[in-house]
Scaffold this active site. Structure first.
Site, PDB file in Angstrom:
ATOM      1  N   LYS A 186      33.400   8.270 -19.023  1.00 20.85           N
ATOM      2  CA  LYS A 186      34.350   9.148 -19.708  1.00 20.85           C
ATOM      3  C   LYS A 186      35.784   8.746 -19.319  1.00 20.85           C
ATOM      4  CE  LYS A 186      30.744  11.401 -21.244  1.00 20.85           C
ATOM      5  NZ  LYS A 186      29.624  10.718 -20.575  1.00 20.85           N
TER       6      LYS A 186
HETATM    7  C1  PLP Z   1      27.160  14.576 -25.163  1.00 25.88           C
HETATM    8  C2  PLP Z   1      26.921  14.673 -23.688  1.00 25.88           C
HETATM    9  N1  PLP Z   1      26.558  15.843 -23.152  1.00 25.88           N
HETATM   10  C3  PLP Z   1      26.343  15.978 -21.830  1.00 25.88           C
HETATM   11  C4  PLP Z   1      26.474  14.921 -20.981  1.00 25.88           C
HETATM   12  C5  PLP Z   1      26.195  15.109 -19.516  1.00 25.88           C
HETATM   13  O1  PLP Z   1      27.323  14.880 -18.733  1.00 25.88           O
HETATM   14  P1  PLP Z   1      27.172  14.783 -17.143  1.00 25.88           P
HETATM   15  O2  PLP Z   1      26.650  13.419 -16.839  1.00 25.88           O
HETATM   16  O3  PLP Z   1      28.590  14.966 -16.637  1.00 25.88           O
HETATM   17  O4  PLP Z   1      26.287  15.886 -16.718  1.00 25.88           O
HETATM   18  C6  PLP Z   1      26.853  13.662 -21.480  1.00 25.88           C
HETATM   19  C7  PLP Z   1      26.987  12.517 -20.588  1.00 25.88           C
HETATM   20  O5  PLP Z   1      26.968  11.390 -20.962  1.00 25.88           O
HETATM   21  C8  PLP Z   1      27.083  13.536 -22.875  1.00 25.88           C
HETATM   22  O6  PLP Z   1      27.432  12.372 -23.415  1.00 25.88           O
END
Ligand code: PLP
Length: 393
Positions: A186
């Site tokens: 990100k």
């Molecule tokens: C659309 C979406 N939702 C949720 C997540 C989960 O994020 P995290 O890894 O910070 O829990 C991601 C991570 O790539 C994502 O792309």
């Protein structure tokens, strides 16, 4: 085999020397867990996004989980989730004992198809989780209209939504709450990490408690208060989803160049858009009126022929061969993300077939994300463009 002239990763973390140094302050002060740096990061996040409340947590996944829990989502409740997203969007519904109701996506935007939303609503629907996938905002006006009609909560999965705006307003507080990710793919990263945003003061208060073992008062409040030696009461049986001050220092430092990071990613996307405009076999990310894309990534559809249920396996095989070739040329690519209804847990639990959500299936099998990250050099981007333009389909 010849060595490729260049290696271009799908994403590369770029931190300035000052940002790297920023983590030393909590290490030297000895305040390592949630404290003053978390508060600073949250304040900067509010200033950048315009959200009234920001709550730093351990990941976007735990952020979505806490937001839903704070809204009272629980066993037996249904949540509508797009079928094409990272699995976490659906998992949090399962973690709370709920049922996932998948909705297909709009093939042009990769986002939830709002035209199909109404038909997904049942008397047990309690939440909709629109996803601003890859940085392109979902149609929140439409989602909110349907949610209001049925008294349903809206939690935005804004994992990829940094720098993404709808008619000038940043995503994350268009619904009841939203959650962002700071995973290294990100734009802003803290290693692992996430941020919840909301304009609802009561909900923010509840989520702050749930993040911190259900405590009525945070450690920082207690230490700044008149009697720091007395412990808080715990109105809730909460979780430990606190971000550390080491992570928050890194996040807060990056926020000082937040606008420049978004602008750079948008500039790189424009260069790709122009370079690939003439390719009939590659559909670049959609541009939607009123929607500003922060470009967490650059997802394209590979279209060497029209996509139908019959052609998907053929296109998928061709896409994978093209990905092999790009990898051999030193360029990392990825499928944009996965169709969650095709993953074993959901496939088996809900008895789903790929064809139940055709556009998600097609996106799963025929999408390709090209490298895009701030800090990408002109030479790297021109090399990717040259390799893509040299392909023949
Ligand atoms: C659309 C979406 N939702 C949720 C997540 C989960 O994020 P995290 O890894 O910070 O829990 C991601 C991570 O790539 C994502 O792309």
């Amino acid at each position: 085999m010849n060595r490729p002239p260049m290696q271009v990763p799908i994403a590369r973390t770029q931190l300035t020397e000052d940002e790297i140094q920023s983590v030393l302050a909590p290490l030297r002060s000895g305040w390592l867990v949630q404290g003053p740096k978390v508060r600073e990061f949250e304040e900067k996040w509010c200033a950048f996004t315009g959200a009234q409340h920001s709550i730093a947590v351990t990941s976007c996944t735990t952020g979505l989980h806490l937001a839903l829990a704070g809204l009272g989502f629980g066993p037996g409740d249904e949540a509508i989730v797009p079928a094409f997203t990272w699995i976490a969007t659906a998992n949090v519904v399962e973690h709370l004992g709920g049922r996932v109701v998948f909705c297909d996506i709009d093939p042009l935007t990769f986002n939830i198809d709002v035209e199909q939303l109404q038909a997904k609503i049942t008397p047990r629907t309690r939440a909709i989780l629109p996803v601003h996938l890859f940085g392109l905002p979902a149609d929140m006006a439409h989602v909110n209209r349907i949610a209001e009609q049925h008294n349903i909560h809206v939690v935005e999965d804004a994992a990829c939504g940094f720098g993404s705006r709808i008619r000038g307003r940043h995503v994350g507080a268009h619904g009841h709450a939203g959650a962002f990710s700071f995973h290294p793919r990100k734009a802003i990263t803290t290693g692992e990490g996430g941020m919840i945003t909301t304009n609802d003061a009561q909900l923010a208060e509840k989520i702050r408690r749930l993040r911190d073992h259900g405590a009525a008062m945070s450690d920082l409040q207690r230490h700044l208060g008149p009697r720091p030696y007395l412990l808080a009461d715990h109105p809730d049986a909460g979780y430990n989803q606190r971000m550390t001050d080491i992570q928050a220092a890194l996040g807060a430092a990056q926020m000082d160049r937040a606008a420049a990071i978004v602008a750079e990613r948008q500039r790189l996307a424009r260069i790709y858009d122009e370079a690939f405009a003439g390719l009939a076999w590659l559909r670049t990310p959609a541009h939607v009126h009123g929607m500003e894309n922060g470009y967490q990534s650059y997802p394209c559809m590979f279209l060497p022929e029209a996509i139908t249920q019959e052609s998907i396996p053929r296109v998928n095989a061709q896409r994978n061969q093209w990905m092999d070739k790009l990898q051999q040329a030193g360029i990392s690519t990825r499928p944009a993300t996965h169709a969650v209804h095709m993953l074993q847990f959901y496939r088996e639990k809900y008895g789903l077939r790929p064809s139940d959500f055709t556009h998600a299936w097609a996106a799963n099998d025929c999408s390709i994300s090209l490298p895009l990250f701030h800090g990408m050099s002109d030479a790297e981007q021109q090399y990717v463009i040259g390799q893509v333009l040299a392909a023949r389909f």
